[in-house]
Design an enzyme around this catalytic site. Structure first.
Site, PDB file in Angstrom:
ATOM      1  N   ARG A  61       0.598  -1.656  -0.095  1.00 17.01           N
ATOM      2  CA  ARG A  61       0.033  -0.147  -0.215  1.00 17.01           C
ATOM      3  C   ARG A  61       0.922   1.797  -0.140  1.00 17.01           C
ATOM      4  O   ARG A  61       0.395   2.525  -0.314  1.00 17.01           O
ATOM      5  CB  ARG A  61      -1.051   0.130   1.478  1.00 17.01           C
ATOM      6  CG  ARG A  61      -2.332  -0.902   1.728  1.00 17.01           C
ATOM      7  CD  ARG A  61      -2.930  -0.812   3.037  1.00 17.01           C
ATOM      8  NE  ARG A  61      -3.453  -1.956   2.636  1.00 17.01           N
ATOM      9  CZ  ARG A  61      -5.240  -1.837   1.894  1.00 17.01           C
ATOM     10  NH1 ARG A  61      -5.055  -0.753   2.077  1.00 17.01           N
ATOM     11  NH2 ARG A  61      -5.956  -3.155   2.458  1.00 17.01           N
ATOM     12  N   LYS A 169       0.295 -20.049   3.483  1.00 12.84           N
ATOM     13  CA  LYS A 169      -0.734 -20.448   4.838  1.00 12.84           C
ATOM     14  C   LYS A 169      -0.282 -19.006   6.174  1.00 12.84           C
ATOM     15  O   LYS A 169      -0.189 -18.168   5.662  1.00 12.84           O
ATOM     16  CB  LYS A 169      -0.209 -21.943   5.099  1.00 12.84           C
ATOM     17  CG  LYS A 169       1.320 -21.407   5.066  1.00 12.84           C
ATOM     18  CD  LYS A 169       1.398 -21.735   7.115  1.00 12.84           C
ATOM     19  CE  LYS A 169       1.026 -20.915   7.788  1.00 12.84           C
ATOM     20  NZ  LYS A 169       1.559 -19.843   8.693  1.00 12.84           N
ATOM     21  N   HIS A 199       5.870 -24.268   4.244  1.00 15.25           N
ATOM     22  CA  HIS A 199       6.994 -23.927   4.002  1.00 15.25           C
ATOM     23  C   HIS A 199       7.611 -25.193   4.504  1.00 15.25           C
ATOM     24  O   HIS A 199       9.064 -25.172   4.581  1.00 15.25           O
ATOM     25  CB  HIS A 199       7.401 -22.779   4.241  1.00 15.25           C
ATOM     26  CG  HIS A 199       7.652 -22.367   6.186  1.00 15.25           C
ATOM     27  ND1 HIS A 199       6.747 -22.084   6.781  1.00 15.25           N
ATOM     28  CD2 HIS A 199       8.959 -22.224   6.790  1.00 15.25           C
ATOM     29  CE1 HIS A 199       7.585 -22.075   7.802  1.00 15.25           C
ATOM     30  NE2 HIS A 199       8.641 -22.127   7.945  1.00 15.25           N
ATOM     31  N   LYS A 203      11.523 -28.139   3.847  1.00 15.68           N
ATOM     32  CA  LYS A 203      13.319 -28.134   4.710  1.00 15.68           C
ATOM     33  C   LYS A 203      13.335 -29.539   4.228  1.00 15.68           C
ATOM     34  O   LYS A 203      12.095 -30.749   4.399  1.00 15.68           O
ATOM     35  CB  LYS A 203      11.906 -28.791   5.896  1.00 15.68           C
ATOM     36  CG  LYS A 203      11.679 -26.743   6.660  1.00 15.68           C
ATOM     37  CD  LYS A 203      12.170 -26.891   8.098  1.00 15.68           C
ATOM     38  CE  LYS A 203      10.771 -25.310   8.135  1.00 15.68           C
ATOM     39  NZ  LYS A 203      11.797 -25.421   8.526  1.00 15.68           N
ATOM     40  N   GLU A 237       9.242 -23.556  20.101  1.00 15.77           N
ATOM     41  CA  GLU A 237       9.603 -22.155  19.414  1.00 15.77           C
ATOM     42  C   GLU A 237       9.732 -21.183  20.550  1.00 15.77           C
ATOM     43  O   GLU A 237       9.142 -21.414  21.495  1.00 15.77           O
ATOM     44  CB  GLU A 237       8.963 -21.270  17.995  1.00 15.77           C
ATOM     45  CG  GLU A 237       8.429 -22.349  17.289  1.00 15.77           C
ATOM     46  CD  GLU A 237       8.354 -20.327  16.169  1.00 15.77           C
ATOM     47  OE1 GLU A 237       8.128 -20.160  15.631  1.00 15.77           O
ATOM     48  OE2 GLU A 237       7.122 -21.333  15.919  1.00 15.77           O
ATOM     49  N   ASP A 256      -2.544 -21.214  12.622  1.00 15.38           N
ATOM     50  CA  ASP A 256      -0.589 -20.586  12.035  1.00 15.38           C
ATOM     51  C   ASP A 256      -0.660 -21.391  11.845  1.00 15.38           C
ATOM     52  O   ASP A 256       0.848 -21.659  10.937  1.00 15.38           O
ATOM     53  CB  ASP A 256       0.151 -19.553  12.877  1.00 15.38           C
ATOM     54  CG  ASP A 256       0.846 -20.153  12.635  1.00 15.38           C
ATOM     55  OD1 ASP A 256       0.948 -18.789  11.638  1.00 15.38           O
ATOM     56  OD2 ASP A 256       2.050 -18.865  13.496  1.00 15.38           O
ATOM     57  N   HIS A 261       1.056 -26.829   8.674  1.00 13.13           N
ATOM     58  CA  HIS A 261       2.741 -27.926   9.228  1.00 13.13           C
ATOM     59  C   HIS A 261       3.055 -29.055   9.727  1.00 13.13           C
ATOM     60  O   HIS A 261       2.888 -29.997   9.571  1.00 13.13           O
ATOM     61  CB  HIS A 261       3.777 -26.869  10.028  1.00 13.13           C
ATOM     62  CG  HIS A 261       3.646 -24.886   9.597  1.00 13.13           C
ATOM     63  ND1 HIS A 261       3.961 -25.230   8.361  1.00 13.13           N
ATOM     64  CD2 HIS A 261       4.116 -24.359  10.175  1.00 13.13           C
ATOM     65  CE1 HIS A 261       4.116 -23.941   8.140  1.00 13.13           C
ATOM     66  NE2 HIS A 261       4.150 -22.814   8.666  1.00 13.13           N
ATOM     67  N   LYS A 357       4.459 -21.112  20.885  1.00  6.80           N
ATOM     68  CA  LYS A 357       5.789 -20.192  21.564  1.00  6.80           C
ATOM     69  C   LYS A 357       6.210 -19.818  22.338  1.00  6.80           C
ATOM     70  O   LYS A 357       5.429 -20.109  23.114  1.00  6.80           O
ATOM     71  CB  LYS A 357       5.464 -18.447  20.134  1.00  6.80           C
ATOM     72  CG  LYS A 357       4.349 -18.782  18.996  1.00  6.80           C
ATOM     73  CD  LYS A 357       4.511 -17.731  18.478  1.00  6.80           C
ATOM     74  CE  LYS A 357       3.993 -17.950  17.025  1.00  6.80           C
ATOM     75  NZ  LYS A 357       5.285 -18.417  16.158  1.00  6.80           N
TER      76      LYS A 357
END
Ligand code: BG6
Length: 507
Positions: A61, A169, A199, A203, A237, A256, A261, A357
């Site tokens: 934008r 995704k 993704h 890997k 993570e 997410d 995944h 997380k």
């Protein structure tokens, strides 16, 4: 591994992409573009894998000049590239980088975009071939797709066979929105032109799952309910949500990470051998696994799913203090769940999935725990320790595979101790593998779809995830649990095991 095989670095280099291409990145100045896409492109350029006729058009934008945009990507590549960039190569790549401001609701901006692409084609010899990359939050997809269609950039009837689209995704926000997205895309582009990116599939260690299973005859026969006690998939993570609070707070860990995944990993570890390694065969086997997982009822979700949110720790923000996150947010930053794959191979084997997380450490792994042998010979009277055999796929960091088994400890007593045999990627192959996005971008540029998710996989994954979300909406089912930063998540996550012997594996 006692023996190392030496390989020549060149033997790993794939063929370059040949077809001319303008890569158009929507969300061109966003976190994904800066952290992953731009560094991946630089590394592809360094390995001479980009097409000779190539240009990148960043779209967002904010009004910016080409020069300003190149400055942003230059800094991002310096910060995030896996190899320090070489100035000459980097400047050559940046010479092919352009920027176009676009407000998705403004028809005139789309006309300007189409015009800009014609100019770029003329300048870089890209001959009308486009790879459109949607690297924005999923809420923006509908507007972008409508705009693309409106200005003729995505229209199979108008002979746009040279156009491919890559969609990040999560693909949609639930099953109906994903179906609507698929329906729209199918009206405008052929399925062969739609690349749904996950993704994790790019890997190396994830691609190795199928190689390990189907190319090594000694392991595959063990992977079934006859021998396996349970399968655990962890993607943990240590980082928090960082600057992505705005996106994450409307998404949460289930959408997410689990929808894509973790369920893809589950498919790869549970699927039956495909008839061939081609796209339809592999996709068909993955879909069969997902279809064998029933949607969860609210009662099942209450027993089988735990959701959590990290609270403030020493010198660390709690989730609700992160920028972009609502002060009373109910969004989960941790999920643990148990799924059953109800087919002949896996019935009775629980699959435990967990992701979060701000956990104790960054680790992604799949642990297959085998049933214990009946202690006929080496009973607890003779040995003070028995541990189950385990097959551990270490996906990241330090990718590899380990086998855990018992060995006799040296000495006159019959003592058994658990030991491990390790295969380590870095020690066994002397060449660092490419980043996932390098591989996936290269495949998309070449028109290879094997590492991208199909419409049916996405649909089935949403079915499972939506059933859990529906349960969460019922008050009292699966309350949101707090967990301290740096822990392994809420202690309640241990309550989903079907027996007392099982515990979360963090090896
Ligand atoms: C992304 C998620 O898909 O994967 C992020 O949106 C997550 O929230 C990331 O941090 C993890 O990927 P990787 O490759 O760093 O393990």
């Amino acid at each position: 591994m006692s023996e190392q095989t030496e390989y020549q670095a060149e033997s790993y280099l794939p063929e370059p992409a040949e077809r001319p291409c303008v890569l158009v990145v929507f969300g061109g100045a966003g976190a994904l573009a800066q952290r992953k896409l731009a560094p991946a492109l630089y590394n592809l350029a360094q390995d001479r894998l980009l097409p000779r006729a190539f240009a990148l058009l960043g779209v967002a934008r904010t009004a910016r000049t080409d020069r300003e945009y190149r400055g942003i990507l230059r800094a991002a590549i310096h910060e995030h590239s896996r190899r320090p960039p070489r100035t000459d190569l980097l400047e050559r790549l940046l010479g092919a980088v352009h920027y176009q401001a676009l407000r998705p609701g403004q028809r005139a901006d789309w006309t300007a975009l189409a015009e800009r692409l014609r100019e770029i084609d003329a300048r870089h010899g890209t001959a009308g071939c486009r790879l459109l990359y949607l690297a924005t939050p999923p809420q923006a997809y509908a507007g972008i797709l409508a705009g693309l269609h409106g200005c003729g950039l995505a229209d199979k009837d108008a002979g746009q066979s040279a156009t491919r689209i890559v969609i990040e995704k999560p693909f949609g926000t639930d099953r109906p929105s994903a179906a609507e997205l698929n329906r729209r895309l199918a009206g405008w582009l052929d399925e062969e032109a739609i690349y749904r990116i996950d993704h994790f599939l790019g890997k190396e260690t994830v691609q190795n799952l199928l190689v390990f299973r189907f190319s090594n005859a000694i392991f595959e026969p063990l992977l079934s309910n006859r021998h396996v006690h349970d399968v655990q998939i962890t993607v943990a993570e240590d980082a928090g949500v960082g600057e992505r609070g705005n996106y994450y707070d409307t998404t949460g860990a289930l959408r997410d990470m689990v929808q894509n995944h973790l369920l893809q990993l589950l498919c790869l570890v549970a699927m039956d051998p495909p008839q061939g390694m081609d796209l339809p065969c592999v996709r068909a086997q993955k879909v069969k696994v997902l279809r064998a997982i029933a949607s969860l009822t609210a009662e099942e979700a209450a027993r089988q799913v735990v959701r959590g949110q990290y609270k403030a720790g020493e010198a660390m923000n709690g989730y609700r203090d992160e920028p972009g996150v609502a002060a009373d947010s109910q969004t989960e930053t941790f999920v643990a769940l148990r799924l059953d794959v109800r087919n002949a191979r896996w019935a009775g084997v629980p699959f435990y999935l967990r992701t979060g997380k701000r956990l104790a450490r960054r680790v992604s792994q799949i642990v297959v725990t085998f049933k214990r042998e009946k202690p006929l010979l080496f009973s607890p009277e003779h040995c003070d320790w028995r541990s189950p055999n385990r097959l551990i796929f270490r996906l990241q960091p330090a990718g590899g595979i380990s086998i855990a088994f018992d060995a006799k400890a040296p000495g006159p007593r019959l003592l058994l101790r658990p030991v491990r045999m390790d295969f380590d990627y870095e020690r066994s192959f002397d060449v660092p593998g490419p980043e996932a996005y390098e591989r996936l971008l290269l495949d998309a540029l070449k028109g290879q779809m094997c590492l991208f998710a199909g419409a049916h996989e996405v649909d089935e994954s949403w079915r499972i995830v939506d059933s859990i979300r529906a349960a969460w909406e019922q008050p009292g089912t699966c309350p949101l649990r707090e967990y301290p930063c740096g822990s392994w998540g809420p202690y309640q996550a241990a309550a989903i095991f079907t027996d007392q012997e099982t515990s979360w594996q963090t090896t």
